[in-house]
Design a protein around this motif. Sequence first.
Motif, mmCIF file in Angstrom:
data_model
loop_
_atom_site.group_PDB
_atom_site.id
_atom_site.type_symbol
_atom_site.label_atom_id
_atom_site.label_comp_id
_atom_site.label_asym_id
_atom_site.label_seq_id
_atom_site.Cartn_x
_atom_site.Cartn_y
_atom_site.Cartn_z
ATOM 1 N N LEU A 44 0.304 -1.192 0.183
ATOM 2 C CA LEU A 44 -0.027 0.301 -0.088
ATOM 3 C C LEU A 44 0.626 1.175 -0.039
ATOM 4 C CD1 LEU A 44 -2.580 1.141 0.377
ATOM 5 C CD2 LEU A 44 -2.596 1.050 2.994
ATOM 6 N N LEU A 45 1.661 0.817 0.856
ATOM 7 C CA LEU A 45 2.516 2.369 0.875
ATOM 8 C C LEU A 45 4.036 2.663 -0.643
ATOM 9 C CD1 LEU A 45 4.434 4.680 2.518
ATOM 10 C CD2 LEU A 45 5.853 3.140 2.663
ATOM 11 N N ALA A 46 3.792 1.657 -1.230
ATOM 12 C CA ALA A 46 4.626 1.377 -2.162
ATOM 13 C C ALA A 46 3.416 1.935 -3.543
ATOM 14 C CB ALA A 46 5.212 0.325 -3.013
ATOM 15 N N ALA A 47 2.565 1.774 -3.120
ATOM 16 C CA ALA A 47 1.783 2.259 -4.313
ATOM 17 C C ALA A 47 0.974 3.346 -4.314
ATOM 18 C CB ALA A 47 -0.032 1.209 -4.347
ATOM 19 N N ASP A 48 1.159 3.967 -2.867
ATOM 20 C CA ASP A 48 0.649 5.587 -3.026
ATOM 21 C C ASP A 48 1.443 6.288 -3.178
ATOM 22 O OD1 ASP A 48 -1.550 4.938 -1.255
ATOM 23 O OD2 ASP A 48 -1.148 5.105 0.710
ATOM 24 N N LEU B 192 2.504 16.891 -1.250
ATOM 25 C CA LEU B 192 1.973 17.211 0.270
ATOM 26 C C LEU B 192 1.758 15.234 0.337
ATOM 27 C CD1 LEU B 192 1.218 18.367 2.591
ATOM 28 C CD2 LEU B 192 -1.382 18.787 2.121
ATOM 29 N N PHE B 193 0.819 14.819 -0.072
ATOM 30 C CA PHE B 193 0.373 13.509 -0.002
ATOM 31 C C PHE B 193 1.740 12.426 -0.003
ATOM 32 C CE2 PHE B 193 -0.666 9.166 -1.738
ATOM 33 C CZ PHE B 193 -1.620 8.816 -1.578
ATOM 34 N N ALA C 145 5.440 9.887 5.669
ATOM 35 C CA ALA C 145 5.970 9.861 7.804
ATOM 36 C C ALA C 145 4.239 9.135 7.987
ATOM 37 C CB ALA C 145 5.297 11.104 8.155
ATOM 38 N N ILE C 146 3.469 8.482 7.529
ATOM 39 C CA ILE C 146 2.786 7.628 7.891
ATOM 40 C C ILE C 146 3.402 5.733 7.573
ATOM 41 C CG2 ILE C 146 0.360 6.300 8.186
ATOM 42 C CD1 ILE C 146 -0.323 8.896 6.998
ATOM 43 N N GLY C 147 3.637 5.517 6.997
ATOM 44 C CA GLY C 147 4.974 4.866 6.141
ATOM 45 C C GLY C 147 6.237 5.048 7.650
ATOM 46 N N ALA C 148 6.810 5.486 7.686
ATOM 47 C CA ALA C 148 8.416 5.458 8.704
ATOM 48 C C ALA C 148 6.983 5.462 10.391
ATOM 49 C CB ALA C 148 8.975 7.114 8.710
ATOM 50 N N CYS C 149 6.754 5.987 10.863
ATOM 51 C CA CYS C 149 5.849 5.548 12.002
ATOM 52 C C CYS C 149 5.043 4.335 11.973
ATOM 53 C CB CYS C 149 4.741 6.190 12.277
ATOM 54 S SG CYS C 149 5.389 8.472 12.070
ATOM 55 N N ALA C 150 4.681 3.561 11.117
ATOM 56 C CA ALA C 150 4.391 2.090 11.101
ATOM 57 C C ALA C 150 5.425 1.201 10.747
ATOM 58 C CB ALA C 150 3.758 2.087 9.657
#
Length: 212
Positions: free
Chosen positions: A93-97, A110-111, A117-122
């Motif tokens: 999902l992160l790669a697709a985003d 921005l996206f 940031a969300i991927g790093a936290c996860a």
Amino acid sequence: MSRARPAQTREPGEIFGPRMTLFADVLGVGLATTVACLPLLTAPAALSTACAVLRAAGEDQPATTGRYFALLRQRLRRGDLPAGALALAGALLLAADLALAGAGLPGAPLFAAAAAAIGACATVTALRACARPASLTNWRTALHEAAHDAARDLGGSALILLAVVTAALCAWMLVPLAFLTPGPLALALTAVDVRRAGVRGRGPREAGVPGG
């Protein structure tokens, strides 16, 4: 009275010192972890087992590939596959985003920043969960503890991100190193978790944190 033998001193007939032996063991565990990660769904269990083996090395237990595979066979359970599926789905999902952000969509910068940031936290939370001893028996408990530690121990979280970036750069610069990087990464995760456990064990006053 005779002095105790320093840890750096080699025994008679020993070619390498303890530190070099530990380094070789870490690389061996890293290669074993890579092999265990090949089915992809077993990646969390493989990394969790590596952290457990390296943690036990601090208690004078052998950190060998034989012990790694023995522990991996003992700990495999039904919950490991859903954990692997969740980790794989999150990575895809992160790669697709990030791929969509790079396609030139409106608001892409921005996206992309938000997704990173969300991927790093996860990623930090998931890796810290693999280092938790609870991951050997209960992933839900390990994730809960890891999320708490990730928020409270920002320095340790930054060190984990640095270890991930370093491993990725090593694998990018020299592809064969990708097969060995899980060992040093597991060692970094274990060191951060042991450090955090020591802080928890000392309590807020002994750790230098103002108490209530």
